[in-house]
Design a protein around this motif. Structure first.
Motif, PDB file in Angstrom:
ATOM      1  N   TYR A   7       0.916  -1.448   0.040  1.00  0.00           N
ATOM      2  CA  TYR A   7      -0.019  -0.084   0.166  1.00  0.00           C
ATOM      3  C   TYR A   7       0.750   1.390   0.032  1.00  0.00           C
ATOM      4  CZ  TYR A   7       0.825   0.378   4.892  1.00  0.00           C
ATOM      5  OH  TYR A   7       1.417   0.638   6.246  1.00  0.00           O
ATOM      6  N   GLY A   8       0.250   2.295  -0.680  1.00  0.00           N
ATOM      7  CA  GLY A   8       0.909   3.558  -0.713  1.00  0.00           C
ATOM      8  C   GLY A   8       0.039   4.590  -0.205  1.00  0.00           C
ATOM      9  N   THR A   9       0.184   5.435   0.587  1.00  0.00           N
ATOM     10  CA  THR A   9      -0.779   6.119   1.252  1.00  0.00           C
ATOM     11  C   THR A   9      -0.281   7.582   1.612  1.00  0.00           C
ATOM     12  OG1 THR A   9      -2.755   6.210   2.798  1.00  0.00           O
ATOM     13  CG2 THR A   9      -0.559   5.384   3.955  1.00  0.00           C
ATOM     14  N   GLU A  10      -1.194   8.665   1.777  1.00  0.00           N
ATOM     15  CA  GLU A  10      -0.851   9.652   2.310  1.00  0.00           C
ATOM     16  C   GLU A  10      -1.466  10.184   3.624  1.00  0.00           C
ATOM     17  OE1 GLU A  10       1.363  13.114   2.071  1.00  0.00           O
ATOM     18  OE2 GLU A  10       1.256  11.960   0.173  1.00  0.00           O
ATOM     19  N   SER A  11      -2.848   9.827   3.872  1.00  0.00           N
ATOM     20  CA  SER A  11      -3.387   9.832   5.014  1.00  0.00           C
ATOM     21  C   SER A  11      -3.868   8.625   6.013  1.00  0.00           C
ATOM     22  CB  SER A  11      -4.592  10.776   4.702  1.00  0.00           C
ATOM     23  OG  SER A  11      -5.550   9.989   4.108  1.00  0.00           O
ATOM     24  N   GLY A  12      -3.611   7.366   5.432  1.00  0.00           N
ATOM     25  CA  GLY A  12      -3.827   6.319   5.934  1.00  0.00           C
ATOM     26  C   GLY A  12      -4.793   5.430   5.401  1.00  0.00           C
ATOM     27  N   ASN A  13      -5.701   5.995   4.490  1.00  0.00           N
ATOM     28  CA  ASN A  13      -6.858   5.299   3.893  1.00  0.00           C
ATOM     29  C   ASN A  13      -6.355   3.912   3.119  1.00  0.00           C
ATOM     30  OD1 ASN A  13      -8.550   7.191   5.058  1.00  0.00           O
ATOM     31  ND2 ASN A  13      -8.535   8.313   3.175  1.00  0.00           N
TER      32      ASN A  13
END
Length: 153
Positions: A7-13
């Motif tokens: 996974y690649g995330t910015e805000s955790g979603n």
């Protein structure tokens, strides 16, 4: 064959979605890895990779996916024989950049010889459906595509 969800995330979603997908496959060997620390050199033939990636800014990769993508693009290994699935996240009200974070990874994987299996899964943040619900609704189709392709994951 094991499944690794990257996974690649910015805000955790995307991390939450990756965890929910793993939980939905209790009868399979599934691990969840953060692309911010997973090295492309760790990619192993015979493993099915499932990417879950959000979109940030103007269609860019989220900060959590950038290290993996940059290293993969720098070393450009031959990924012939690798199979992967893709679940992208974005907001279709930004029609020019919708789900583009995952598109960057998808294009690079294809350029390097990997083959995407199944439909490209997507979540639209402007819909009433949660990202996890969209991913869980998409998962049976991916698993059927793996079976149809003779991939024992």
């Amino acid at each position: 064959m094991s499944i690794v969800i990257l996974y690649g995330t910015e805000s955790g979603n995307a991390e939450m979605v990756a965890g929910d997908l793993a939980d939905a496959m209790p009868d399979r060997e599934v691990t969840v890895e953060d692309m911010s620390v997973f090295e492309p050199e760790e990619l192993e033939e015979g493993t099915f990779y499932l990417f879950v990636c959000s979109t940030h800014g103007d269609g860019e990769l989220p900060s959590g996916a950038l290290p993996f993508w940059e290293e993969l693009d720098a070393i450009r290994p031959a990924l012939d024989g690798f199979r992967y699935g893709m679940f992208g996240m974005g907001d279709s009200t930004y029609s020019d950049t919708y789900s583009q974070g995952s598109e960057h990874i998808d294009r690079l994987m294809t350029e390097l010889g990997a083959q995407r299996v199944g439909e490209y899964g997507r979540h639209d943040a402007s819909s009433r459906q949660t990202a996890s619900d969209a991913a869980l609704a998409w998962l049976p189709g991916l698993l059927a595509a793996l079976e149809a392709a003779g991939i024992d994951a």
